[in-house]
Design a protein around this motif. Structure first.
Motif, PDB file in Angstrom:
ATOM      1  N   GLY A  13       0.816  -1.212   0.000  1.00  0.00           N
ATOM      2  CA  GLY A  13       0.000   0.000   0.000  1.00  0.00           C
ATOM      3  C   GLY A  13       0.849   1.260   0.000  1.00  0.00           C
ATOM      4  N   THR A  14       1.916   1.271   0.795  1.00  0.00           N
ATOM      5  CA  THR A  14       2.802   2.438   0.839  1.00  0.00           C
ATOM      6  C   THR A  14       3.487   2.664  -0.494  1.00  0.00           C
ATOM      7  N   LEU A  15       3.970   1.553  -1.104  1.00  0.00           N
ATOM      8  CA  LEU A  15       4.593   1.682  -2.419  1.00  0.00           C
ATOM      9  C   LEU A  15       3.596   2.188  -3.456  1.00  0.00           C
ATOM     10  N   GLY A  16       2.359   1.733  -3.381  1.00  0.00           N
ATOM     11  CA  GLY A  16       1.336   2.183  -4.323  1.00  0.00           C
ATOM     12  C   GLY A  16       1.045   3.669  -4.183  1.00  0.00           C
ATOM     13  N   VAL A  17       0.906   4.124  -2.929  1.00  0.00           N
ATOM     14  CA  VAL A  17       0.666   5.557  -2.699  1.00  0.00           C
ATOM     15  C   VAL A  17       1.860   6.386  -3.174  1.00  0.00           C
ATOM     16  N   GLY A  18       3.081   5.897  -2.851  1.00  0.00           N
ATOM     17  CA  GLY A  18       4.272   6.626  -3.301  1.00  0.00           C
ATOM     18  C   GLY A  18       4.352   6.695  -4.814  1.00  0.00           C
ATOM     19  N   LEU A  19       4.009   5.586  -5.500  1.00  0.00           N
ATOM     20  CA  LEU A  19       4.032   5.594  -6.962  1.00  0.00           C
ATOM     21  C   LEU A  19       3.000   6.563  -7.516  1.00  0.00           C
ATOM     22  N   GLY A  20       1.812   6.576  -6.886  1.00  0.00           N
ATOM     23  CA  GLY A  20       0.783   7.515  -7.329  1.00  0.00           C
ATOM     24  C   GLY A  20       1.215   8.964  -7.162  1.00  0.00           C
ATOM     25  N   LEU A  21       1.816   9.275  -6.003  1.00  0.00           N
ATOM     26  CA  LEU A  21       2.314  10.630  -5.780  1.00  0.00           C
ATOM     27  C   LEU A  21       3.422  10.992  -6.768  1.00  0.00           C
ATOM     28  N   LEU A  22       4.288  10.022  -7.078  1.00  0.00           N
ATOM     29  CA  LEU A  22       5.367  10.262  -8.040  1.00  0.00           C
ATOM     30  C   LEU A  22       4.803  10.577  -9.414  1.00  0.00           C
ATOM     31  N   ILE A  23       3.767   9.842  -9.811  1.00  0.00           N
ATOM     32  CA  ILE A  23       3.147  10.088 -11.126  1.00  0.00           C
ATOM     33  C   ILE A  23       2.518  11.473 -11.163  1.00  0.00           C
ATOM     34  N   LEU A  24       1.801  11.836 -10.086  1.00  0.00           N
ATOM     35  CA  LEU A  24       1.163  13.159 -10.050  1.00  0.00           C
ATOM     36  C   LEU A  24       2.206  14.275 -10.069  1.00  0.00           C
ATOM     37  N   MET A  25       3.278  14.112  -9.297  1.00  0.00           N
ATOM     38  CA  MET A  25       4.341  15.125  -9.289  1.00  0.00           C
ATOM     39  C   MET A  25       5.011  15.231 -10.652  1.00  0.00           C
ATOM     40  N   SER A  26       5.165  14.091 -11.335  1.00  0.00           N
ATOM     41  CA  SER A  26       5.766  14.116 -12.673  1.00  0.00           C
ATOM     42  C   SER A  26       4.870  14.855 -13.658  1.00  0.00           C
ATOM     43  N   ILE A  27       3.558  14.640 -13.535  1.00  0.00           N
ATOM     44  CA  ILE A  27       2.622  15.335 -14.428  1.00  0.00           C
ATOM     45  C   ILE A  27       2.685  16.838 -14.196  1.00  0.00           C
ATOM     46  N   VAL A  28       2.734  17.251 -12.925  1.00  0.00           N
ATOM     47  CA  VAL A  28       2.816  18.681 -12.617  1.00  0.00           C
ATOM     48  C   VAL A  28       4.122  19.264 -13.144  1.00  0.00           C
ATOM     49  N   THR A  29       5.219  18.531 -12.953  1.00  0.00           N
ATOM     50  CA  THR A  29       6.522  19.018 -13.418  1.00  0.00           C
ATOM     51  C   THR A  29       6.559  19.139 -14.933  1.00  0.00           C
ATOM     52  N   LEU A  30       5.920  18.191 -15.608  1.00  0.00           N
ATOM     53  CA  LEU A  30       5.938  18.167 -17.072  1.00  0.00           C
ATOM     54  C   LEU A  30       4.728  18.867 -17.677  1.00  0.00           C
ATOM     55  N   SER A  31       4.019  19.663 -16.884  1.00  0.00           N
ATOM     56  CA  SER A  31       2.784  20.285 -17.381  1.00  0.00           C
ATOM     57  C   SER A  31       3.046  21.170 -18.599  1.00  0.00           C
ATOM     58  N   THR A  32       4.148  21.920 -18.582  1.00  0.00           N
ATOM     59  CA  THR A  32       4.459  22.791 -19.717  1.00  0.00           C
ATOM     60  C   THR A  32       4.716  21.979 -20.979  1.00  0.00           C
ATOM     61  N   ILE A  33       5.505  20.909 -20.834  1.00  0.00           N
ATOM     62  CA  ILE A  33       5.798  20.051 -21.986  1.00  0.00           C
ATOM     63  C   ILE A  33       4.512  19.395 -22.495  1.00  0.00           C
ATOM     64  N   LEU A  34       3.675  18.931 -21.582  1.00  0.00           N
ATOM     65  CA  LEU A  34       2.409  18.314 -21.989  1.00  0.00           C
ATOM     66  C   LEU A  34       1.514  19.326 -22.698  1.00  0.00           C
ATOM     67  N   THR A  35       1.575  20.584 -22.259  1.00  0.00           N
ATOM     68  CA  THR A  35       0.806  21.630 -22.933  1.00  0.00           C
ATOM     69  C   THR A  35       1.313  21.836 -24.353  1.00  0.00           C
ATOM     70  N   TYR A  36       2.630  21.859 -24.545  1.00  0.00           N
ATOM     71  CA  TYR A  36       3.199  21.984 -25.887  1.00  0.00           C
ATOM     72  C   TYR A  36       2.745  20.817 -26.772  1.00  0.00           C
ATOM     73  N   ILE A  37       2.794  19.606 -26.218  1.00  0.00           N
ATOM     74  CA  ILE A  37       2.397  18.430 -26.988  1.00  0.00           C
ATOM     75  C   ILE A  37       0.915  18.515 -27.363  1.00  0.00           C
ATOM     76  N   GLY A  38       0.082  18.915 -26.395  1.00  0.00           N
ATOM     77  CA  GLY A  38      -1.348  19.030 -26.683  1.00  0.00           C
ATOM     78  C   GLY A  38      -1.634  20.076 -27.736  1.00  0.00           C
ATOM     79  N   ALA A  39      -0.956  21.215 -27.655  1.00  0.00           N
ATOM     80  CA  ALA A  39      -1.166  22.272 -28.652  1.00  0.00           C
ATOM     81  C   ALA A  39      -0.712  21.816 -30.034  1.00  0.00           C
ATOM     82  N   ALA A  40       0.439  21.158 -30.106  1.00  0.00           N
ATOM     83  CA  ALA A  40       0.942  20.690 -31.402  1.00  0.00           C
ATOM     84  C   ALA A  40       0.025  19.639 -32.004  1.00  0.00           C
ATOM     85  N   LEU A  41      -0.456  18.717 -31.178  1.00  0.00           N
ATOM     86  CA  LEU A  41      -1.372  17.685 -31.678  1.00  0.00           C
ATOM     87  C   LEU A  41      -2.682  18.303 -32.140  1.00  0.00           C
ATOM     88  N   PHE A  42      -3.165  19.298 -31.415  1.00  0.00           N
ATOM     89  CA  PHE A  42      -4.394  19.989 -31.780  1.00  0.00           C
ATOM     90  C   PHE A  42      -4.235  20.686 -33.134  1.00  0.00           C
TER      91      PHE A  42
END
Length: 345
Positions: A13-42
């Motif tokens: 359970g602890t590893l699962g929560v930590g992995l979930g938090l890591l994924i969320l933090m990665s998404i926040v960190t990469l938000s600008t890059i994801l925005t560029y990708i979304g705009a280019a795909l659009f």
């Protein structure tokens, strides 16, 4: 044994929560890059209808891609070449006009008139308070200006990245689709491919429709503002075009800005511009938009408003742009997948 199972359960359970938090933090960190990708795909999906049009005219895929990119880049370059020098010159005239307005004493007269009309608001105590606040926050203001400059530079870098990604996505869009379809079970692949093609076609037609509406608004604005003798007509037409790219609120926002700038040419010119944009917004809402967008997306008005507000709150202008085709995609899935499945139960 129970302690061992409890320890294993807690560890997993602890590893699962930590992995979930890591994924969320990665998404926040990469938000600008994801925005560029979304705009280019659009944008790539928006270009795809033009490429498909040329492919139906016996153009090879690579030739259609090169032709569309050359036309778009050439049109954009010509637009920049034609508008930017004029817009910069007119913007300089605008600044010079404001400076002259202040130097001639018109600003002082306007300020004295405000004092007579609103004595409780515009008085010496409030002016002193504002002056003191500006003096005490000059460091923050300077830092804000510096951050704005950095933001503009980052925006230019982001535009370059989006253009490069758009070229890659446009060139490889068929292979991306095929690879995505392979992830779906074979029994449902044909149905998934049909829905995906409908969604991507809807997004592409929506982008082309929004650009067409913006071009109409910009061209008509340039003609009308030149006729009524408004100052800086090319600059104002560019403002009309840019804001019309934003769905729902873009046209009215750009119109308010244009009417405010037209006050420099006199209240008669501003009134004429206000009347024109009130009429144009009705024509756009009831004539132009239904005719241009009827093949792109069919979304109820209330859903359009909710989707645009939600998308704008989450991702700013990009969110407002993609919210309406995203809502149309969800409605399409509901109509063609969810409702038929419910009818079979």
């Amino acid at each position: 044994m129970k302690i061992q199972n409890a320890f294993r359960f807690g560890l997993i359970g602890t590893l699962g929560v930590g992995l979930g938090l890591l994924i969320l933090m990665s998404i926040v960190t990469l938000s600008t890059i994801l925005t560029y990708i979304g705009a280019a795909l659009f944008i790539a999906l928006g270009i795809e209808p033009l490429i498909s049009f040329l492919e139906r005219r016996k153009f090879p895929r690579w030739a259609a891609l090169v032709t569309v990119l050359v036309i778009i880049i050439g049109a954009f370059t010509a637009l920049i070449w034609a508008i930017v020098p004029i817009a910069v010159g007119q913007a300089s005239q605008l600044v010079q006009g404001v400076v002259t307005w202040v130097q001639k004493g018109d600003a002082q007269k306007w300020f004295e008139q405000l004092q007579r009309q609103f004595p409780t608001i515009v008085n010496q105590d409030n002016i002193n308070n504002v002056t003191h606040w500006l003096q005490s926050n000059v460091g923050n203001i300077t830092n804000g200006i510096l951050q704005t400059g950095i933001g503009i530079a980052s925006g230019i870098f982001g535009v370059i990245i989006v253009i490069i990604l758009t070229v890659y996505f446009t060139a490889s869009l068929p292979s991306i689709k095929r690879a995505s379809y392979l992830l779906v079970p074979a029994s449902k692949r044909a149905r998934f491919a049909d829905l995906a093609d409908q969604i991507t076609d809807s997004v592409g037609k929506y982008v082309m429709g929004q650009v067409s509406l913006a071009l109409v608004n910009g061209a008509l604005s340039a003609i009308f503002l030149t006729i009524i003798g408004a100052k800086f007509p090319i600059l104002l037409a560019f403002i009309a075009f840019f804001f019309s790219l934003i769905p729902l609120v873009g046209t009215i926002t750009g119109s308010v800005i244009i009417v405010a700038i037209c006050l420099l040419s006199g209240w008669q010119t501003a009134l004429a511009a206000a009347i024109y944009y009130l009429i144009y917004m009705q024509v756009e809402a009831y004539v132009l938009s239904p005719r241009i967008m009827n093949r792109a997306v069919q979304v109820p008005g209330a859903v359009v408003v909710i989707a645009a507000l939600a998308g704008g709150s989450l991702l700013g202008i990009l969110g407002a742009l993609i919210a309406i085709p995203f809502a149309a995609s969800i409605l399409l899935i509901i109509k063609q997948v969810v409702i038929p499945r419910q009818n079979e139960l």
